[in-house]
Design a protein around this motif. Sequence first.
Motif, PDB file in Angstrom:
ATOM      1  N   ASN A 324       2.166   8.453  10.311  1.00 42.42           N
ATOM      2  CA  ASN A 324       2.367   7.111   9.786  1.00 42.42           C
ATOM      3  C   ASN A 324       1.014   6.674   9.215  1.00 42.42           C
ATOM      4  O   ASN A 324       0.295   5.878   9.827  1.00 42.42           O
ATOM      5  CB  ASN A 324       2.834   6.166  10.898  1.00 42.42           C
ATOM      6  N   PHE A 327      -0.721   2.540   4.683  1.00 42.19           N
ATOM      7  CA  PHE A 327       0.072   2.430   3.465  1.00 42.19           C
ATOM      8  C   PHE A 327      -0.827   2.179   2.245  1.00 42.19           C
ATOM      9  O   PHE A 327      -1.682   1.292   2.255  1.00 42.19           O
ATOM     10  CB  PHE A 327       1.092   1.297   3.573  1.00 42.19           C
ATOM     11  N   SER A 328      -0.613   2.994   1.209  1.00 39.25           N
ATOM     12  CA  SER A 328      -1.307   2.827  -0.078  1.00 39.25           C
ATOM     13  C   SER A 328      -2.802   2.602   0.102  1.00 39.25           C
ATOM     14  O   SER A 328      -3.394   1.670  -0.446  1.00 39.25           O
ATOM     15  CB  SER A 328      -0.673   1.671  -0.870  1.00 39.25           C
ATOM     16  N   TYR A 354      -3.699   4.594  -4.331  1.00 37.63           N
ATOM     17  CA  TYR A 354      -2.450   4.959  -3.641  1.00 37.63           C
ATOM     18  C   TYR A 354      -2.597   6.375  -3.088  1.00 37.63           C
ATOM     19  O   TYR A 354      -2.229   7.349  -3.750  1.00 37.63           O
ATOM     20  CB  TYR A 354      -1.257   4.907  -4.588  1.00 37.63           C
ATOM     21  N   ASP A 356      -0.956   7.740  -0.769  1.00 40.14           N
ATOM     22  CA  ASP A 356       0.262   8.151  -0.053  1.00 40.14           C
ATOM     23  C   ASP A 356       0.585   9.633  -0.256  1.00 40.14           C
ATOM     24  O   ASP A 356       0.819  10.366   0.707  1.00 40.14           O
ATOM     25  CB  ASP A 356       1.442   7.285  -0.486  1.00 40.14           C
ATOM     26  N   LEU A 377       6.155   6.251   4.536  1.00 37.47           N
ATOM     27  CA  LEU A 377       5.474   5.824   3.312  1.00 37.47           C
ATOM     28  C   LEU A 377       6.002   4.469   2.865  1.00 37.47           C
ATOM     29  O   LEU A 377       7.136   4.094   3.205  1.00 37.47           O
ATOM     30  CB  LEU A 377       5.709   6.843   2.182  1.00 37.47           C
ATOM     31  N   ALA A 381       6.210   4.537  -3.115  1.00 37.58           N
ATOM     32  CA  ALA A 381       5.930   5.963  -3.298  1.00 37.58           C
ATOM     33  C   ALA A 381       7.157   6.716  -3.807  1.00 37.58           C
ATOM     34  O   ALA A 381       7.036   7.823  -4.339  1.00 37.58           O
ATOM     35  CB  ALA A 381       5.460   6.570  -1.978  1.00 37.58           C
ATOM     36  N   GLU A 388       1.977  10.360  -9.386  1.00 35.31           N
ATOM     37  CA  GLU A 388       2.886  10.454  -8.241  1.00 35.31           C
ATOM     38  C   GLU A 388       4.242  11.014  -8.638  1.00 35.31           C
ATOM     39  O   GLU A 388       4.855  11.795  -7.909  1.00 35.31           O
ATOM     40  CB  GLU A 388       3.048   9.077  -7.591  1.00 35.31           C
ATOM     41  N   THR A 420       9.737   0.158   3.882  1.00 35.21           N
ATOM     42  CA  THR A 420       9.172   1.498   4.059  1.00 35.21           C
ATOM     43  C   THR A 420      10.269   2.550   4.100  1.00 35.21           C
ATOM     44  O   THR A 420      11.458   2.234   4.164  1.00 35.21           O
ATOM     45  CB  THR A 420       8.372   1.568   5.381  1.00 35.21           C
TER      46      THR A 420
END
Length: 540
Positions: A324, A327-328, A354, A356, A377, A381, A388, A420
């Motif tokens: 986990n 985030f970003s 980012y 991720d 994520l 994402a 990406e 998420t």
Amino acid sequence: MSEDHKKQLEQQLWNIANTLRGKMNADEFRDYILGFIFYKYLSEKMEIYANKILKEGGDTFLFSEIDENTATGKEYIEAIKEESLEKLGYFLKPSELFSAVSKRGNHNEDEKESDAVAENTSLTYNTKDNFILEDLQKILNNIQNSTMGTDSEEDFEDLFEDMDLNSTKLGKSPEARNEIIAKVLAHLDKIDFKLENTELDVLGDAYEYLIGKFASGAGKKAGEFYTPQEVSTVLAKFVTTGKKKLKSVYDPTCGSGSLLLRVAKEVEEVNNFYGQELNRTTYNLARMNMILHGVHYRKFDIKQEDTLEHPQHLEHRFEAIVANPPFSANWSANQLFMSDDRYSQYGKLAPKSYADFAFVQHMIYQLSENGTMAIVLPHGALFRKGSEQKIRKYLINEKNYLDAVIGLPEKIFFGTEIPTCILIFKKCRENPEDVLFIDSSKYFEKSTQNFLRPTDVDKIISIYRQRLTEDKYSYLASLNEISENDYNLNIARYVDTFKKAEDVNLIELSDEIKDMNKSISKAQNSLLEFCSELKIPTPF
């Protein structure tokens, strides 16, 4: 019986934690109370093991009764120390045991306190006889020093560095600090951790409970060290599907280590635990958490470093990987990484702002051929374009590693309300023709912080393991469909959750409105009559 004891223990420990709170915030007094609990745990393990050695040797006295100042006592201590360092990884002398220090700190004091330890009743101290701060600080240092030059040295290095017993947050004067610490030790000393019952892990569960309680009060900072238990359970069940034993489990952003330990609850055995954590305080907490849950120091390897910039376990491949990550997050995205084996094959790096998919790429590189990885994520994402999108295309079109996409409810993580998802990857997929999409975003218990109920967790796992299509909930998308969507993984493109509104009979609706207007008119007339009788102005 064990469940009742566990709940009782959880409440007792939380009450004791609150005696320390004062003006400290959640993450500050967390470090003290968890550190003291860990010290008590180490002491009790030491005492149990030493008493076992003495008994096997035919001795009738206990470890705590050994006189450290006699020649015979020193011989016993050296012999026990040698075996303890091999078996436990650390050593404590009888005078350094938790119970001994607690007794010194509360010497000759009449503590007429109930088990409701949350009451902040003052204790009167003779500071000369009861002053333990210096001794306690030395003992915590000695635990680490006892491991110098042994296999467990790295696992115990600076474990107690966040416990500054001279901090004014504990009290303005040394006497005030001594008083509150002695009081906490006294309360903890009364609690039976039941460590001799090796089949129970009530202390481990209680420790996890405390970490969760601290996370709930830590706001955004909680995301640095804790994944909500029900989300951890989902991730753990994903990566253990079809397995009873695991050679290894790895978490590249392991926080307090709770997610690694949750994976172990889903199988009979995990041979080795690996993790990496950037935050120093959280890294210390992860090592404590491992040891306190009975994971032998030779079976875990937790490192402190930036996983993306300075990975520490690249020589290993793991059967199960969970994460986990923040985030970003920002990362360097240095072009030198284009020659790094983790990223070079994709032709693109994740954007600087980012990270991720940088975590995804890192984890896939370390995933074994028969392994499964599950990563949380942010929803963005799934559909952001640019590099990406190219990484998603490579993972799906070239490698066919993506196994499932699961949408989660909003507001289930501490400190953020963003939606998420979980992505599951396998290098050798049992169902290579399609990707399973699950929309579980509407299935949760609403609260200040939303959470997944056991039924919600069971539904997600059941649908995943059976790879079922269920109306408004899940869908098996072919690789062609994903390609036609230009590798946009937004779940709404695959799982139709639109609910058609019921047909409305306009004639019936018109009649209802007419009847309503008649009732309103009648009520208004009655009100006008009352106003006239009372000779007061009308409201119209």
